[in-house]
Structure formats: C-alpha cells, structure tokens
Design a protein around this motif. Structure first.
Motif, PDB file in Angstrom:
ATOM      1  N   SER A   1       1.933   5.178  -0.488  1.00 39.33           N
ATOM      2  CA  SER A   1       0.932   6.068  -0.686  1.00 39.33           C
ATOM      3  C   SER A   1       2.377   7.639  -0.042  1.00 39.33           C
ATOM      4  O   SER A   1       3.076   7.935   0.223  1.00 39.33           O
TER       5      SER A   1
ATOM      6  N   ASP B   1      -9.163   3.964   0.445  1.00 39.11           N
ATOM      7  CA  ASP B   1      -7.596   4.153   0.439  1.00 39.11           C
ATOM      8  C   ASP B   1      -6.244   4.287  -1.168  1.00 39.11           C
ATOM      9  O   ASP B   1      -6.002   5.286  -0.711  1.00 39.11           O
TER      10      ASP B   1
ATOM     11  N   SER C   1       0.617  -0.972   0.087  1.00 33.91           N
ATOM     12  CA  SER C   1       0.187  -0.084  -0.023  1.00 33.91           C
ATOM     13  C   SER C   1       0.878   1.228   0.064  1.00 33.91           C
ATOM     14  O   SER C   1       0.974   2.320   0.940  1.00 33.91           O
TER      15      SER C   1
ATOM     16  N   LYS D   1     -13.128   3.556  -5.919  1.00 33.01           N
ATOM     17  CA  LYS D   1     -13.275   4.744  -4.915  1.00 33.01           C
ATOM     18  C   LYS D   1     -14.383   3.884  -4.176  1.00 33.01           C
ATOM     19  O   LYS D   1     -14.561   4.516  -3.203  1.00 33.01           O
TER      20      LYS D   1
ATOM     21  N   THR E   1      -7.553   7.311  -2.831  1.00 32.03           N
ATOM     22  CA  THR E   1      -6.678   8.733  -2.492  1.00 32.03           C
ATOM     23  C   THR E   1      -5.846   8.868  -2.482  1.00 32.03           C
ATOM     24  O   THR E   1      -4.649   9.891  -2.753  1.00 32.03           O
ATOM     25  N   ALA E   2      -4.700   7.595  -2.141  1.00 31.47           N
ATOM     26  CA  ALA E   2      -3.388   7.173  -2.361  1.00 31.47           C
ATOM     27  C   ALA E   2      -3.363   7.955  -3.903  1.00 31.47           C
ATOM     28  O   ALA E   2      -1.930   7.665  -4.406  1.00 31.47           O
TER      29      ALA E   2
END
Ligand code: SAH
Length: 370
Positions: A79, A107, A77, A102, A110-111
């Motif tokens: 970011s 997460d 993940s 979305k 938005t990253a």
C-alpha cells in the motif's frame, strides 16, 4: 477519390515525401489529433464499430478485479499499489473492477492508485465520467506508461496491444523488404496501396526466428511499439513487485501472415478505404512478447485461451449467481454474454491471455498448471 479528411492529408504527405511506413499509417489513422479514429470518437458498442469483452458483460471486469485482488494479497498487500490500465476504452472494465473490489476486498480498493494510460482525449473524457465516483482516490491519466510512477503495480491491458502500430515485410529472392504505403502508379491517382521498399532489410533478425526462412511472397509482421512497452513493463517488474495481465486476440506461436484488418460498423472494410474512420488492428504475437518479457528479466505464464482463463476464474459460477435472481430475458442475455466470451467460435479461442510478473513472486492465480 478522396475518402476521408485524413486520406487527403496522407496523399499530400506521400506526394511530398514519398511512401510512408505502415506503422506511421496506423499511428496517424488511429491517433492523429484531429482525424484519428480513437482520437475523435467512442467506437464501442452495438451502435459503434466493435464490441470488446468488458462491453459484452460486467462479469469480465469483475473477474479480473477479483483476480487482481488475489494477486495483491499474494504480493503481500503493498500500500499504495499502482493499478495501471493501458488503453481503457470507455472505462467499462475498470468500473466493474472497482465495484467488485470495493465490496470483496475494501483494503485493496483503498490502497489502489489508478493510472490510466490513454492517448485519446475523447476516450479519457468518457473514462473520467465513468470512474469519477467509483475509485477511493481520483485516477490520473497519462499519455504513456513511462509517465506512470514507479512502485508496486498491477497492470491490465485488454485489447490494447492489437491497436499498436505494426510493421510488415514481404519476402523476395534477395531478402525481406518493408511494406510501405504509396500511391497507385497512374498519374494523379489518390488511391493508397502497398509498395515494397526498394532495398531489402540488412538483417532478418527483427523478425521472429520461426518465420525468417519463409518462401518468396510471404508477409510477416512485427510490432516494435508493443515489444518496447512489454520490455518496459518487465523492467519495472525487476525494480518493484509487479504483475501485468495482457488479453488480446492473436497467436500463441509466432507465424507468418498478414493480420492487419479494418473494422467499421461491425463489418470488415479495406485497410485503405476510409483512413481515420475505421478501426485498424493486427493480431498480437504472444510468443514474441513472452520472449521480450523474459529477456528483460520478468517471469511469464503460459499463454492461455480466454475461455480457459475465464473458466478458471469461475465465470460459470458467476453466471449462475447472476441468473439465479434474473428474469427470463435477463437470463438469456447473461447466458448469451457468457457464450460470446468463452465459446470457441466467438471470443473464447482467438483471444489469449498471458501475464508477466516479478521473478520473486509466487505462481499467479488462474495460471497454475494442473
Ligand atoms: N481496453 C478497452 C479498449 C480497447 S480499444 C476495452 O477492452 O474495451 C484500444 C484502447 O487503447 C483505446 O482506449 C485507445 O484509445 C487506446 N490506445 C490505442 N493506442 C494507444 C497508445 N499508443 N497509447 C495509449 N492508449 C492507446
């Protein structure tokens, strides 16, 4: 006979400076700033010249979005994550991708910093309209992959590599001669035609090994730009964690043959018929891209058919979910889209999927050998 405004320019250029390479011809026919095919129009859809998988069904972009979400989780993940799309067309794949992500994995949404690599200003304009309200951060546009920032990335290229300029060679008794584009011999003729370069290539190393020993008269192709872009992606994946998904029509093993084709209003036309007004493409040689990526230090997946890949991603279940609440007409449309994407006589077998990725990442979702 002058067949298009670009035809006139090409004839003048050949008269002035001699035959041009096929790569130059393709580059001008597709991307000439005033008269190039992609530079001047939105060619997609039933009214246009051809339909691509994301234009067939929203399921295509959604499933790729969900696949990318799983990849992002497997990468730990990161970011921000750069999501790079090469040649996004109308932005349809990306809009279905964004919508799916979305709601499924906010997460990731938005990253994500979206980078769109697009040389056509017309299509970049269409993409901006389609995507402006769908991304968490405003996307940025680039002319080439080199301009995209470094960093952890996920890259998508659907029907991008087939639009890149190729070179063709024809075998004669003394070796491989590049096929160039000149004018028919009659004085004053404006008709473009293939002519073989006078001298053979000094080496056959630029052709894939399996085609080098072909008999006289054989035509073979290479796509140096596609190789350079693949190598660049692979090198990026050696510096930062990265995964790239390439989907295109083409062949799993390198093979000889002339695959250049022109498409206008859903019909095949001659490749010199209306330069700048028809789409020009060539099959992608996945075996060569795979070996280029590995040489540059990336891992690669097996090359899979589109049908197998989409089935592994769950397209049948997605079809059922969509048809559950649909009207009869909608259900027919969804089922016919599914057929178009995965049936062997449609896009299912001709289209192939391959990914390349950083060596230290785990095996990619959708590609595990069962
Ligand atoms: N991926 C889209 C569009 C495929 S058509 C879809 O599946 O619908 C090819 C796309 O690549 C177009 O957007 C075209 O303008 C773009 N393109 C072609 N050559 C390019 C190049 N050298 N650099 C960047 N974009 C290019």
């Amino acid at each position: 006979m002058i067949r298009s405004p670009l035809h006139k320019k090409l004839v003048r250029q050949i008269e002035n400076t001699g035959p041009m390479t096929l790569a130059e011809y393709m580059g001008l026919a597709l991307m000439h700033p005033e008269h190039g095919y992609y530079a001047t129009r939105d060619p997609f859809g039933t009214q246009g010249d051809f339909i691509t998988a994301p234009e067939v069904s929203q399921m295509f972009g959604e499933l790729i979005g969900l696949w990318a979400a799983q990849c992002w989780l497997d990468m730990g993940s990161p970011s921000p994550i750069q999501v790079i799309e090469l040649g996004p067309g109308r932005g349809t794949l990306q809009s279905d991708f964004q919508r799916a992500i979305k709601s499924a994995l906010p997460d990731f949404w938005t990253a994500m910093q979206l980078h769109l690599v697009e040389t056509s200003e017309t299509l970049a304009g269409v993409q901006a309209k389609t995507l402006s309200d769908l991304c968490a951060r405003q996307p940025t546009w680039h002319q080439s992959l080199q301009q995209c920032p470094q960093g952890p990335f996920l890259l998508i290229a659907n029907e991008f590599f087939d639009a890149l300029p190729i070179s063709q060679y024809i075998k004669a008794d003394d070796g491989w001669h590049e096929r160039l584009i000149g004018l028919e011999a009659e004085p004053g003729s404006n008709q473009l035609q293939f002519v073989a370069a006078v001298l053979p290539e000094p080496s056959d190393r630029l052709l894939p090994a399996p085609v080098r020993q072909s008999p006289s008269g054989t035509i073979a192709e290479t796509c140096p730009v596609g190789q350079a872009i693949t190598s660049e992606i692979a090198q990026r994946a050696t510096h930062d964690p990265g995964i790239a998904l390439i989907i295109d029509y083409g062949h799993t093993e390198s093979a000889a043959g002339d695959t250049l084709q022109a498409l206008k209003a859903h019909q095949y036309v001659g490749v010199f018929e209306t330069p700048g007004e028809a789409d020009l493409t060539a099959h992608v040689d996945f075996a060569t891209l795979k070996s280029v990526a590995e040489t540059a230090g990336a891992s690669t997946t097996p090359v899979m058919t589109q049908s197998e890949f989409l089935t592994r991603l769950g397209i049948e279940a997605r079809t059922q979910a969509l048809t559950a609440t649909a009207s009869d007409k909608q259900r027919q449309d969804i089922e016919s889209a599914l057929n178009r994407l995965i049936a062997p006589d449609q896009m299912g077998t001709l289209f192939k999927v391959m990914a390349l990725y950083s060596k230290d990442l785990p095996e990619l979702p959708g590609f595990a050998l069962s």
